[in-house]
Structures are given as structure tokens and as C-alpha cells.
Design a protein around this motif. Structure first.
Motif, PDB file in Angstrom:
ATOM      1  N   PHE A 233     -19.391 -37.946  -8.068  1.00  0.00           N
ATOM      2  CA  PHE A 233     -18.289 -36.986  -8.002  1.00  0.00           C
ATOM      3  C   PHE A 233     -17.456 -37.033  -9.286  1.00  0.00           C
ATOM      4  N   PRO A 234     -16.878 -35.898  -9.680  1.00  0.00           N
ATOM      5  CA  PRO A 234     -16.071 -35.851 -10.913  1.00  0.00           C
ATOM      6  C   PRO A 234     -14.687 -36.462 -10.710  1.00  0.00           C
ATOM      7  N   ASN A 235     -14.092 -36.884 -11.812  1.00  0.00           N
ATOM      8  CA  ASN A 235     -12.699 -37.343 -11.780  1.00  0.00           C
ATOM      9  C   ASN A 235     -11.819 -36.542 -12.740  1.00  0.00           C
ATOM     10  N   ARG A 236     -12.418 -35.522 -13.370  1.00  0.00           N
ATOM     11  CA  ARG A 236     -11.666 -34.630 -14.249  1.00  0.00           C
ATOM     12  C   ARG A 236     -12.046 -33.172 -13.958  1.00  0.00           C
ATOM     13  N   PHE A 237     -11.035 -32.308 -14.075  1.00  0.00           N
ATOM     14  CA  PHE A 237     -11.258 -30.866 -13.952  1.00  0.00           C
ATOM     15  C   PHE A 237     -10.669 -30.196 -15.189  1.00  0.00           C
ATOM     16  N   ALA A 238     -11.470 -29.362 -15.844  1.00  0.00           N
ATOM     17  CA  ALA A 238     -11.024 -28.664 -17.050  1.00  0.00           C
ATOM     18  C   ALA A 238     -11.184 -27.161 -16.855  1.00  0.00           C
ATOM     19  N   VAL A 239     -10.194 -26.407 -17.327  1.00  0.00           N
ATOM     20  CA  VAL A 239     -10.279 -24.949 -17.298  1.00  0.00           C
ATOM     21  C   VAL A 239      -9.991 -24.433 -18.702  1.00  0.00           C
ATOM     22  N   LEU A 240     -10.925 -23.652 -19.231  1.00  0.00           N
ATOM     23  CA  LEU A 240     -10.774 -23.007 -20.533  1.00  0.00           C
ATOM     24  C   LEU A 240     -10.557 -21.521 -20.281  1.00  0.00           C
ATOM     25  N   ARG A 241      -9.360 -21.052 -20.588  1.00  0.00           N
ATOM     26  CA  ARG A 241      -9.020 -19.638 -20.357  1.00  0.00           C
ATOM     27  C   ARG A 241      -9.119 -18.870 -21.675  1.00  0.00           C
ATOM     28  N   ILE A 242      -9.886 -17.774 -21.659  1.00  0.00           N
ATOM     29  CA  ILE A 242     -10.118 -16.934 -22.833  1.00  0.00           C
ATOM     30  C   ILE A 242      -9.664 -15.518 -22.503  1.00  0.00           C
ATOM     31  N   LYS A 243      -8.762 -14.953 -23.335  1.00  0.00           N
ATOM     32  CA  LYS A 243      -8.219 -13.621 -23.049  1.00  0.00           C
ATOM     33  C   LYS A 243      -8.242 -12.759 -24.300  1.00  0.00           C
ATOM     34  N   ASN A 244      -8.675 -11.516 -24.121  1.00  0.00           N
ATOM     35  CA  ASN A 244      -8.666 -10.542 -25.210  1.00  0.00           C
ATOM     36  C   ASN A 244      -7.335  -9.810 -25.181  1.00  0.00           C
ATOM     37  N   ILE A 287     -20.630 -21.906 -24.936  1.00  0.00           N
ATOM     38  CA  ILE A 287     -20.258 -20.796 -24.069  1.00  0.00           C
ATOM     39  C   ILE A 287     -20.414 -19.505 -24.866  1.00  0.00           C
ATOM     40  N   MET A 288     -21.063 -18.519 -24.278  1.00  0.00           N
ATOM     41  CA  MET A 288     -21.313 -17.259 -24.965  1.00  0.00           C
ATOM     42  C   MET A 288     -20.884 -16.079 -24.086  1.00  0.00           C
ATOM     43  N   LEU A 289     -20.061 -15.210 -24.650  1.00  0.00           N
ATOM     44  CA  LEU A 289     -19.613 -13.996 -23.982  1.00  0.00           C
ATOM     45  C   LEU A 289     -19.987 -12.816 -24.873  1.00  0.00           C
ATOM     46  N   ASP A 290     -20.872 -11.954 -24.397  1.00  0.00           N
ATOM     47  CA  ASP A 290     -21.314 -10.827 -25.222  1.00  0.00           C
ATOM     48  C   ASP A 290     -20.175  -9.865 -25.524  1.00  0.00           C
ATOM     49  N   LYS A 291     -19.345  -9.584 -24.520  1.00  0.00           N
ATOM     50  CA  LYS A 291     -18.254  -8.626 -24.745  1.00  0.00           C
ATOM     51  C   LYS A 291     -17.138  -8.879 -23.735  1.00  0.00           C
ATOM     52  N   VAL A 292     -15.894  -8.868 -24.239  1.00  0.00           N
ATOM     53  CA  VAL A 292     -14.711  -8.967 -23.385  1.00  0.00           C
ATOM     54  C   VAL A 292     -13.830  -7.756 -23.699  1.00  0.00           C
ATOM     55  N   LEU A 293     -13.592  -6.914 -22.702  1.00  0.00           N
ATOM     56  CA  LEU A 293     -12.796  -5.714 -22.917  1.00  0.00           C
ATOM     57  C   LEU A 293     -11.321  -6.071 -23.112  1.00  0.00           C
ATOM     58  N   PRO A 294     -10.557  -5.210 -23.783  1.00  0.00           N
ATOM     59  CA  PRO A 294      -9.135  -5.489 -24.040  1.00  0.00           C
ATOM     60  C   PRO A 294      -8.358  -5.739 -22.753  1.00  0.00           C
ATOM     61  N   GLY A 295      -7.517  -6.776 -22.789  1.00  0.00           N
ATOM     62  CA  GLY A 295      -6.643  -7.079 -21.662  1.00  0.00           C
ATOM     63  C   GLY A 295      -7.244  -7.958 -20.596  1.00  0.00           C
ATOM     64  N   TYR A 296      -8.513  -8.311 -20.720  1.00  0.00           N
ATOM     65  CA  TYR A 296      -9.165  -9.106 -19.679  1.00  0.00           C
ATOM     66  C   TYR A 296      -9.397 -10.537 -20.140  1.00  0.00           C
ATOM     67  N   GLN A 297      -9.559 -11.431 -19.149  1.00  0.00           N
ATOM     68  CA  GLN A 297      -9.711 -12.846 -19.459  1.00  0.00           C
ATOM     69  C   GLN A 297     -10.867 -13.462 -18.678  1.00  0.00           C
ATOM     70  N   VAL A 298     -11.292 -14.604 -19.162  1.00  0.00           N
ATOM     71  CA  VAL A 298     -12.387 -15.366 -18.550  1.00  0.00           C
ATOM     72  C   VAL A 298     -11.911 -16.802 -18.348  1.00  0.00           C
ATOM     73  N   ASP A 299     -12.193 -17.367 -17.184  1.00  0.00           N
ATOM     74  CA  ASP A 299     -11.918 -18.774 -16.928  1.00  0.00           C
ATOM     75  C   ASP A 299     -13.247 -19.519 -16.834  1.00  0.00           C
ATOM     76  N   VAL A 300     -13.425 -20.489 -17.721  1.00  0.00           N
ATOM     77  CA  VAL A 300     -14.606 -21.352 -17.670  1.00  0.00           C
ATOM     78  C   VAL A 300     -14.139 -22.698 -17.139  1.00  0.00           C
ATOM     79  N   ARG A 301     -14.713 -23.113 -16.017  1.00  0.00           N
ATOM     80  CA  ARG A 301     -14.260 -24.332 -15.343  1.00  0.00           C
ATOM     81  C   ARG A 301     -15.348 -25.401 -15.398  1.00  0.00           C
ATOM     82  N   PHE A 302     -14.899 -26.634 -15.639  1.00  0.00           N
ATOM     83  CA  PHE A 302     -15.812 -27.778 -15.705  1.00  0.00           C
ATOM     84  C   PHE A 302     -15.311 -28.885 -14.774  1.00  0.00           C
ATOM     85  N   TRP A 303     -16.242 -29.453 -14.032  1.00  0.00           N
ATOM     86  CA  TRP A 303     -15.982 -30.665 -13.258  1.00  0.00           C
ATOM     87  C   TRP A 303     -16.837 -31.771 -13.889  1.00  0.00           C
TER      88      TRP A 303
END
Length: 518
Positions: A233-244, A287-303
Motif C-alpha cells: 500500500f502507498p504512503n504518499r499521494f501526489a496530484v499534479l494539476r495542469i491548466k491551460n 506524461i503526455m497530453l496531445d491537446k488541452v483546450l483553453p480554460g481546462y485542466q488535468v489532474d494527474v494523481r499518483f499513489w
């Protein structure tokens, strides 16, 4: 101002430039007519001519410049593509890392339930995260695999009648979308786990007597697999938030990073209509994102499971550098024809129980400043911790038996009581009464005199007085010899005070309560 912005402004102003140019040309001809009429004679012909000549020359220059710029702007607007004048894509990002808590270690009831529940409780980092809807997919996969192992055990070794003959040990599972057979199987597993963990004290021999050697071995094997799932089981949680935050689509967003820990699972939260082809390459840690439209965000979560410097035997400089960002370092953040900047405000709504890091986690050539701040903060926290520990766990030296008997502190809060004395042979001793230990309370008897014959006599006296059991294994620790006397019924402060009066002071000399540690 950049060349792109200047050209954009030039094209937008081309009409105004043209109008200004024409107006200035009109004034040019007016000034020229005045000069030819010679009506400003009071200044003199030469002075008037000089002034008006300069006005005409500057006016003509401004007129020509305005017209040329207007024409140039018109031509550029037809030649250059519209995309040339659009603002560049701009990505903001932030990384936050939180500590995850094992429910068994945090809650007494969870520890009890773990003795019978089929699945180990998954760690959490906030109140909201302690729910299956926020767990990674691997939790479900591991649980399904574990249930299959238990089900195979029940299919091979029918134990329902055996468990039914052991008396009232009914366990019912309420709720859940289980079919009848599944619910029955889960209840049987829970009964067997409760029997093995609670009533039998996890003794394989005792389980063998009830369900047979082969069935007991098979069940313990599945239990070992359950424990292995728990250990991973994990003991760390990480969230990487990416927003255009720009006005253009952000394309080919790539994040390369290193993870110094065991990745348990990951998830990418995105809207497929607004974020095209979000992917995590586990092998390349990218991490690869082909396209992020204006005003939107992505959350990449790691355990993931991370071993901090506190758990390392001999941490070096690289370990402390990794500790700064809890094992996750971003090596590169790229946006095609755009730029990426860190902004911690993106994660203001992230509120875990214990936030360990928030920032960009960018790789640096020099960590000297960061390490300095880390050690200064660590030192300050240590001082606070030790001060708090001293307040909660005080030590009192050279106290009297009466003080010990009248102590208002609970016996459960006592760590150890140190008593020093001298035997009739004139040898010095210490009897350290240890109140709590995994193997039970005990007295550590030691003597720097190293007289083994006298030591054995003193040990027997104390063993009889406390109704304890000596290990009879005298160890030489260099500056003294020692042995352990187990006292199963334990100690109380008042009881030790009475022993000093009725035993120690009658048998030995120079009896002193050196210290009481809480």
C-alpha cells in the motif's frame, strides 16, 4: 514589446494610421500655402521661412511615415496567417504531495475489524479520500484477486460445518451488492479469520487441530498474500494539476519526471472532449497530453510508497535532496510553441490532513539554499518536538518513596523507575523497573562491580521479592554485567514504594530512587 506583438498592434491600427497620414498631408499643404503668401512678414522673411520650413518638413515626414505604415500594415494582414498574431499557449501547473495514513495504525476499531474483514483497509490522506470512489483502480483489482484466492480455498476445503460446530461465532455482512453465494462465502472467510486471529492467536498448530493440516497451510498461504497486498500500500499521494490559462490550444504538453519510490497506481482525471489523448508512459516516466483546450485542466494523481530519510540508516546528500519533494522531481515541462509556469494557487482547494509539499518540484543544478531551509526547519521542529516530549514525558531525579507512593500521575504513563543500592558485600547495583515492553514488564538488574557470585545472590533475592522469573543469562556489556527478571504482573508506583520499605531497605544499603521517567 516583442516583434509579434508589434506587428499585431500595427495591423490593428492600420486604418487609424492611414487617416492620420491624410490629415497631416492636408496640414502640410495649408502650411505650404501660408509660406507662399508671405503673410507672416512681421517676423521677417527669413525667420518666417525658417519656422514654416521646419514645420512643413516635420509634417511631411510624419505624413509619409503614417501612410507607409498604413500600407505596410495592410499588406502584412494579407500575407501573414492569422495564427501568427494569436497569443502563445500558456500552461500553469502545481504539484502537491500528502501523507497517507494506514487506518489500522490510526483507529483502534479499524485494527479490530482488520482481524476479520477479508480486505485490508486502504490508506487515506483526507476525510474524502477514505472512500472507494477516490481509490485507484488497482485496489479493486487486488481485492478481486484476493477474493478469488479465498473462494478457491473454500471450494477446496469446505469448512462451514466445522465452523458451525465451534459455537456462536455468527458474523453477518450487511449491505453491498453481493449475490447470496458471495455473501455466504465472505461471512465464512470472516469467521475463519476471526477464529485464527483472535481466538487462536494466529497459531498454525491450533488451526491445524480444527480444520486439518492441509487446509490450515492453504489458508495461511492466502493470509500471507493478503498481508503482501497490505505491505504494498502507498504512503504518499501526489496530484499534479495542469491548466491551460491561455487563449490558444496547448498542444504536445509533455512532463518528464523521476519518482524515487514504488509506484502503486496512477490516474488521469480529464474531460476527453476538452483534453485529447492524455497518457502516462510508466516505463519512461513521462506524461503526455496531445491537446488541452483553453480554460481546462488535468489532474494527474499518483499513489506511491516512499521511504523518507527518517527511515534510512545512513542518508546522504542525494537522499535529502529527494526528501525536499518527497521523491518526485520534475526534470522537464514542455508545451509546443508555448510556455509553462508554476502556480501554487492552482491547488488552494487541496486540503489533506498532512501536506508535505506544494510547488513545482523542478530539478535544480544547486540545492544549497533549499537544503539550508530544510535543515533550519527540521532543527526548529526538533526543538519544538523535544520540548513537547519533555513536557509530556518528564523525568524526576532523587525522589523519595513517599513521593512515589503519592504520585498523581497514572501508572500507565510511567516508563521506568531506577533504583540504586549496595549489596551486603559492598557491591553497587541498579534495578531498573521497566513498566511497558512488548515482552512484558521486567527488571533490568546491572552491576559495575562485575562480581558474578554476588550478582546471582542479589538476583535471587529480587526474583523472590517480586515473584518474577530471571533469565539467568548474565551479559557482560563492557562496563557492567546485567540480567533480566521478568515480572508478569507488572508494577505500580505505590507497589515499588512499598517494596523499597519492606524489601530493599531491609536487605540492602544506600537505597535511592535515582529517577522516575514518564
Amino acid at each position: 514589446m516583442g516583434s509579434r506583438s508589434f506587428l499585431s498592434l500595427l495591423i490593428k491600427s492600420r486604418v487609424y494610421l492611414g487617416v492620420v497620414g491624410l490629415i497631416v498631408i492636408v496640414f502640410y499643404f495649408i502650411y505650404l500655402g501660408i509660406l507662399r503668401l508671405g503673410i507672416i512678414s512681421p517676423l521677417g522673411v527669413e525667420a518666417s521661412f525658417s519656422i514654416l520650413s521646419k514645420i512643413i518638413n516635420y509634417t511631411f515626414f510624419l505624413a509619409i511615415t503614417s501612410v507607409v505604415l498604413s500600407v505596410l500594415a495592410y499588406i502584412l494582414s494579407k500575407v501573414l496567417p492569422p495564427s501568427f498574431f494569436e497569443p502563445v499557449p500558456k500552461i500553469e501547473y502545481a504539484l502537491a504531495i500528502a501523507k497517507m495514513f494506514d487506518p489500522v495504525e490510526q483507529d483502534g476499531m479499524a485494527k479490530i475489524m482488520d482481524q476479520l474483514e477479508i480486505y485490508p483497509g486502504f490508506p487515506y490522506y483526507s476525510r474524502e479520500s477514505d472512500h472507494p470512489s477516490l481509490w485507484p483502480l488497482r485496489v479493486t483489482q487486488d481485492r478481486q484477486a484476493l477474493f478469488s484466492q479465498y473462494k478457491a480455498f473454500l471450494d477446496t476445503y469446505p469448512i462451514s460445518n466445522t465452523l458451525a460446530g465451534l459455537g456462536d461465532n455468527t458474523i453477518q455482512i450487511l449491505g453491498g451488492n453481493y449475490i447470496s453465494d458471495e455473501r455466504t462465502q465472505l461471512e465464512l472467510i470472516a469467521k475463519l479469520r476471526a477464529l485464527f486471529n483472535n481466538q487462536l492467536g494466529r497459531e498454525p498448530a491450533a488451526l491445524t487441530e480444527i480444520i486439518g493440516a492441509e487446509a490450515a497451510t492453504a489458508f495461511i498461504t492466502v493470509e500471507a498474500q493478503r498481508e503482501q497486498i497490505r505491505q504494498q500500500f502507498p504512503n504518499r499521494f501526489a496530484v499534479l494539476r495542469i491548466k491551460n490559462i491561455g487563449k490558444r490550444d496547448a498542444q504536445n504538453v509533455t512532463v518528464e519526471f523521476d519518482l524515487f519510490g514504488a509506484l502503486y497506481d496512477f490516474a488521469i482525471n480529464d474531460d476527453p472532449q476538452q483534453v485529447h489523448h492524455a497518457e502516462y508512459d510508466r516505463a519512461k516516466k513521462r506524461i503526455m497530453l496531445d491537446k488541452v483546450l483553453p480554460g481546462y485542466q488535468v489532474d494527474v494523481r499518483f499513489w506511491y510508497q516512499y521511504y523518507s530519510v527518517d527511515n534510512r540508516v545512513f542518508p546522504d546528500k542525494s537522499d535529502f535532496i529527494i526528501e525536499l519533494t518527497q521523491g518526485l522531481i520534475i526534470n522537464n515541462f514542455v508545451v509546443s510553441e508555448g510556455k509553462a509556469v508554476a502556480n501554487n494557487k492552482l491547488l488552494e482547494d487541496f486540503s489533506p490532513y498532512e501536506l508535505l509539499y506544494v510547488g513545482s518540484a523542478s530539478k535544480k543544478d544547486d540545492y544549497s539554499s533549499d537544503l539550508k531551509q530544510y535543515f533550519e526547519k527540521k532543527s526548529a521542529l526538533s526543538k519544538v518536538h523535544f520540548k513537547q516530549y519533555d513536557e509530556e514525558h518528564p523525568s524526576f531525579k532523587d525522589v523519595s518513596p513517599e513521593w512515589l507512593a503519592s504520585s498523581k500521575r497514572a501508572d500507565e504513563s510511567v516508563n521506568a523507575v531506577w533504583i540504586s543500592f549496595t549489596s551486603k558485600a559492598g557491591k553497587s547495583y541498579k534495578a531498573i523497573h521497566v513498566f511497558r515492553h512488548p515482552n512484558g514488564p521486567y527488571i533490568l538488574l546491572s552491576s559495575k562491580s562485575k562480581d558474578r557470585d554476588d550478582f546471582l545472590n542479589v538476583e535471587r533475592e529480587i526474583e523472590d521479592a517480586y515473584q518474577g522469573i530471571a533469565e539467568n543469562n548474565i551479559n557482560d556489556r563492557g562496563d557492567d554485567i546485567c540480567d533480566v527478571i521478568s515480572v508478569a504482573h507488572g508494577f505500580t508506583q505505590k507497589g515499588i514504594s512499598e517494596q523499597i520499605e519492606v524489601f530493599f531497605r531491609k536487605i540492602f544499603d544506600n537505597v535511592i530512587v535515582e529517577a522516575v521517567h514518564f
